[in-house]
Structures are given as structure tokens and as C-alpha cells.
Design an enzyme around this catalytic site. Structure first.
Site, PDB file in Angstrom:
ATOM      1  N   SER A 293       0.844  -1.189   0.000  1.00  0.00           N
ATOM      2  CA  SER A 293       0.000   0.000   0.000  1.00  0.00           C
ATOM      3  C   SER A 293       0.892   1.256   0.000  1.00  0.00           C
ATOM      4  O   SER A 293       1.673   1.457  -0.919  1.00  0.00           O
ATOM      5  CB  SER A 293      -0.957  -0.035   1.190  1.00  0.00           C
ATOM      6  OG  SER A 293      -1.986   0.924   1.054  1.00  0.00           O
ATOM      7  N   ASP A 368      -8.705  -4.711  -6.279  1.00  0.00           N
ATOM      8  CA  ASP A 368      -8.307  -3.876  -5.150  1.00  0.00           C
ATOM      9  C   ASP A 368      -9.337  -2.778  -4.902  1.00  0.00           C
ATOM     10  O   ASP A 368      -9.622  -1.962  -5.788  1.00  0.00           O
ATOM     11  CB  ASP A 368      -6.924  -3.250  -5.414  1.00  0.00           C
ATOM     12  CG  ASP A 368      -6.268  -2.731  -4.153  1.00  0.00           C
ATOM     13  OD1 ASP A 368      -6.951  -2.061  -3.350  1.00  0.00           O
ATOM     14  OD2 ASP A 368      -5.062  -2.988  -3.958  1.00  0.00           O
ATOM     15  N   HIS A 401      -7.598  -5.373  -1.642  1.00  0.00           N
ATOM     16  CA  HIS A 401      -6.333  -4.806  -1.180  1.00  0.00           C
ATOM     17  C   HIS A 401      -5.565  -5.756  -0.264  1.00  0.00           C
ATOM     18  O   HIS A 401      -4.334  -5.663  -0.167  1.00  0.00           O
ATOM     19  CB  HIS A 401      -6.615  -3.480  -0.452  1.00  0.00           C
ATOM     20  CG  HIS A 401      -5.413  -2.628  -0.246  1.00  0.00           C
ATOM     21  ND1 HIS A 401      -4.587  -2.215  -1.284  1.00  0.00           N
ATOM     22  CD2 HIS A 401      -4.865  -2.090   0.883  1.00  0.00           C
ATOM     23  CE1 HIS A 401      -3.608  -1.468  -0.808  1.00  0.00           C
ATOM     24  NE2 HIS A 401      -3.742  -1.383   0.499  1.00  0.00           N
TER      25      HIS A 401
END
Length: 520
Positions: A293, A368, A401
Site C-alpha cells: 500500500s 483492489d 487490497h
């Protein structure tokens, strides 16, 4: 994009008289402190805040509880160090009292670096204290007015028993300096690591680096990084550093990243890597960085810098351009695009030429829900345009994610582990102990065993540029007789941790030498 403004309704008298106004606000140094806006009661709401307790530390997660009957405020603070969290109390100032901050009283043992959480009963008579590390976590219930009352909720006995059967890594907490800023750092070392410099280890930096988010703490945590440090065929050093933009050191450290994400944080990671590269037990040719991330974004920005200290980078679900990320987060730190177009341009990953000089891995989930896959697609497009080919990429179909769909999380970590081993090999590798220009090769006494070196991976081969290839002559266990003979031949004392010696010779007729390499 149109600008928006936010207005706030004024406080009512009920707001002022109630206990809920006791929240942390920033003092002059930008440190979140416990305060009251209404001491004494019914005073002007324009009155400056009265701090309950003040110091070079910050309140964490707001006020834990207010005990009006006893006149106490309870809070958790990153004190004595930013990597810790302890429980404190301070008295509520009496009406008419001078607004002088009180010295907080610690309810946990601050003499031992630790990390706690606490949850209070509605009237703050009892609280659950959760010890989170660095040792195995536990939970107890305490009564605020009875020091002998203690009820154990969780001991984690089985976890303690399980851990006692394994060799675990050693974890060291420290501070380093980057461009004049003091930063918190953590180093995870392989069990039984030789830090004398006789053995060289690779270092993998785990980074997050996002604004107001710290990863260096005294919390207990067993994860993939422990595996990388402990696995017999790996034994890598793991390092984490909280750079500029992170919490608990005040406004000076937190604010530089505003409007300029990625610039200072990536430089702090490069500076930290240079510090570790200079350590005697680190193989400076095997230093890497990885993150997920915002951490994936940091890995990209570090690789983009091309500072020459990292040979490897791995990026999972990264932001590549803040124009592709959600506005509520982005505009909090970058302002709107029309007001900061230059900042957005600088914060994006734009120059990928330095990626040609490192081993690079990229992963992203196609579904995601946080960092859109368009970020990685854009990066791959830049790779195509600039003919960057030495990288690995995997898209994890349907994963969000967290990358968990159909066993993807384990597959991702095993894939990254294989990538590390392919590029770095075993962590603590053979090292050059001594070289003597003497021929012929000495006859090694004692038991002689055949052995081979992994060519292309072992740092020994890189020590003899222009000297020709090395040839393995023999290997022997370092028993008493062999130790005595080799110490006399090499004119040096061999380290006590050594267990085997490899005798090598150069194939070059112009450079006659015998090299002794020691395996820990």
C-alpha cells in the site's frame, strides 16, 4: 474540482459542562496533550486550553476515561519513547486553580519498555489492561481504588510454551538520525547471529511510511519477517524505520510531508539503508526494501531515487500517482490538485530508469478496493515505454487490497520468499577471512570433506576482481588440530564461532594466492 468549505457549530453550554470535551489537542510543539477548554467552569470559550499534563510525548487514541468522582483523567501516551504506550492519570484542575499542568502518574511500569492498551468501565472504576508486548501478550482487570485487586483474563500459556520450543529472533529498538531528525528504528536479527563482521547478512527494510502511521513499536508480533530471520536457508536481517510524517515526535517530524508526499519519507529510508550498509555485519550488496500500500509506494519512490544502496525492491498494491487515489485521503495531505499541481507531479512515480539497476517485484490484486489496479497498470506501461524488463509481476485475480482470494495471501508471501532467495541466497554467507600469497596449498590435517560453493551467489567470488576464478581445494571441520594449523598458517586467530573452513585457490597464474573462508 471545486473547492469546498466546512463550518462548525459553536459549542453549547451542555458541551462545555459535560466530560466529553476532554480530548487531546496539540500544544505549541505540535504534541497531542490532555487538556480542558473549561477550567474553571463556565469561563469564556475563547479561553486558551488548560493542559492536564504536558511533556515531550503525545497522547495516543484520545482520552481513555474521565472519573468525575475522583477528579482524574486517564489516557495512554507514547511515553517514555515514541515506540511505547503506557497508561497514565492526571488530576482535573479545580475551579479557580492556576492552569498549571500536573505531572502524569504512570499506572504501568515505565522502567521497562512496553506497549499497553486499556479499556475502562463506564464510570472508570475498573479497567482492562492489555499488555501487547514486547513479550507474549496478556490481559488483566484492575480496580482503580484497590491496588491489590487483579483478575487475570488471558495468560497465553500455550503460546509461551510453544515459543519456548523454538529459537526466535532477537529484536533491537533504537533511534537513528536522518537529515537532523531523530527517527525510531527496529532491527530483527536471526537467532544466534554473528555480529562480529566475520559473517555478512543481507538486510530487508520493511516500510510503510504513510502520514501519522507508525510501524516501530514494542508490540509483540510474529509474522513473515520472523520467518525470513529464522529459516535456516534464509537468516535475513529485517529493519523498520519511522521516518518524517509519522507520529509521536511532534509537529517538527510530522509536518514536512504536507503537500509533498514521498519526498522526505523516501530519503529517510535511503539514509537508514546507508547507516546499515556501513555496519560490519551487513553485506552492503544485498540491501532491499519492501512494502504494501503506502509502503509499496515508498518502495517505488526509493527505487526511483536510484541512490545505489538498494539492490532489490518489492512493491505490493502501491500508489503510483496520487491522482488515482481517493480524494478524502489525498487532499488531507496534498490539498486539491488545482491548488498543488506541482506537488502532485513530484509525488507521482515518474522516472523509472533506475529500475533497470535493481531486482524488482510487483504484485497487485485485480479487485483492489483501496488502491485501484490502475496504479500498477500505469507503472507497467511506463516500464514498457522505457524498456525496463528485469522485473517480476503478478496480478492476483479478484483479490482486494488484502490479497486473500483463493489462497492468494500465502501464495504471495511464498512467491516473495522465493524471489528473495533467488536473488540473495542464504543470509549469513561465507566471508573472506584471510589471504596469503604462498604456494603450494597447505595440506590440511584432520578429516577432509568435499564441498562446493554456490557460484553466482557467494560473495567470495566478488572479492577477487581480475584475479581469476576461485577453485575449491578442500574443506575441513574446524576441530582443535585444524584450528591450530590454520591459525599458524594464516597468522591470525580464528573466531570462536567458526565451525568449518574452506581452502580456495586462484586459477590465475599471475596472482598466486590461498584464501581461507570461514563458515559460522
Amino acid at each position: 474540482m471545486a473547492r469546498t468549505t466546512t463550518s462548525y457549530a459553536p459549542l453549547t453550554q451542555a458541551d462545555i459542562d459535560g466530560p466529553d470535551n476532554d480530548v487531546p489537542v496539540l500544544n505549541d510543539a505540535g504534541l497531542a496533550q490532555a487538556w480542558s477548554s473549561t477550567s474553571p467552569r463556565n469561563d469564556s470559550r475563547d479561553r486558551p486550553p488548560t493542559y492536564y499534563g504536558e511533556g515531550a510525548w503525545e497522547v495516543v487514541d484520545g482520552i481513555a476515561a474521565v472519573d468525575e468522582d475522583r477528579g482524574l483523567v486517564y489516557f495512554l501516551a507514547a511515553n517514555p519513547t515514541p515506540a511505547e504506550k503506557h497508561l497514565f492519570s492526571v488530576p482535573i484542575p479545580s475551579a479557580g486553580a492556576a492552569p498549571t499542568p500536573s505531572e502524569p502518574k504512570a499506572l504501568t511500569d515505565t522502567s521497562t519498555p512496553s506497549y499497553y492498551n486499556a479499556a475502562f468501565s463506564p464510570k472508570a472504576g475498573f479497567y482492562i489492561l492489555s499488555y501487547r508486548g514486547p513479550a507474549v501478550p496478556w490481559q488483566n482487570v484492575y480496580k482503580v481504588d484497590n491496588s491489590t485487586f487483579e483478575y487475570q483474563l488471558t495468560e497465553n500459556k500455550k503460546l509461551n510454551e510453544t515459543l519456548s520450543t523454538f529459537r526466535t529472533p532477537s529484536v533491537n529498538w533504537m533511534t537513528i538520525e536522518s537529515d537532523g531528525y531523530e527517527l525510531s528504528a527496529l532491527e530483527i536479527r536471526p537467532p544466534g547471529m554473528d555480529d562480529t563482521g566475520h559473517t555478512k547478512y543481507p538486510v530487508l527494510f520493511r516500510v510503510y511510511g504513510g502520514p501519522t502511521y507508525n510501524i516501530v513499536s514494542y508490540q509483540f508480533n510474529v509474522d513473515w519477517h520472523w520467518y525470513l530471520a529464522c529459516a535456516a536457508n534464509l537468516k535475513y536481517i529485517i529493519v523498520m524505520v519511522d521516518g518524517r510524517g509519522t507520529m509521536y515526535r511532534g509537529r517538527k517530524l510530522r509536518n514536512p510531508v504536507r503537500g509533498n508526499l514521498g519526498y522526505y519519507e523516501s530519503r529517510d529510508q535511503v539514509n537508514a539503508a546507508k547507516i546499515w550498509a556501513a555496519k560490519r555485519y551487513v553485506d552492503s550488496r544485498r540491501i532491499g526494501i519492501w512494502g504494501w500500500s503506502y509502503g509499496g509506494y515508498m518502495s517505488l519512490k526509493v527505487a526511483e531515487l536510484g541512490a545505489g544502496v538498494h539492490s532489490l525492491a518489492m512493491s505490493v498494491a502501491p500508489v503510483v500517482d496520487w491522482r488515482f487515489y481517493d480524494s478524502i485521503y489525498t487532499e488531507r495531505y496534498m490539498n486539491t490538485l488545482p491548488l498543488n499541481p506541482e506537488g502532485y507531479d513530484k509525488a507521482a512515480v515518474n522516472n523509472v530508469t533506475a529500475f533497470a539497476d535493481i531486482d524488482f517485484l510487483l504484485a497487485h490484486g485485480s479487485g483492489d478496493d483501496n488502491v485501484h489496479f490502475a496504479n500498477s497498470a500505469h507503472l507497467l506501461d511506463m516500464f514498457t515505454q522505457h524498456k525496463i524488463r528485469n522485473y517480476r509481476f503478478r496480478m492476483f485475480t479478484d483479490s482486494d487490497h488484502s490479497i486473500y482470494t483463493r489462497g492468494a495471501n500465502r501464495e504471495l508471501h511464498e512467491w516473495m520468499t522465493d524471489f528473495l532467495y533467488e536473488k540473495w541466497g542464504k543470509g549469513g554467507q561465507l566471508y573472506l577471512a584471510a589471504v596469503r600469497t604462498r604456494q603450494p596449498a597447505p595440506e590440511v590435517e584432520g578429516e577432509v570433506l568435499s564441498a562446493s560453493l554456490e557460484r553466482g551467489r557467494d560473495p567470495l567470488e566478488n572479492e577477487f576482481h581480475g584475479a581469476g576464478d576461485l577453485t575449491m581445494l578442500s574443506t575441513c571441520p574446524l576441530n582443535r588440530e585444524n584450528r591450530k594449523f590454520l591459525e599458524a598458517f594464516l597468522d591470525m586467530e580464528l573466531p570462536a564461532c567458526s565451525s568449518a573452513v574452506y581452502i580456495l585457490s586462484s586459477n590465475s597464474p599471475t596472482v598466486p594466492l590461498i584464501a581461507c573462508a570461514i563458515s559460522p
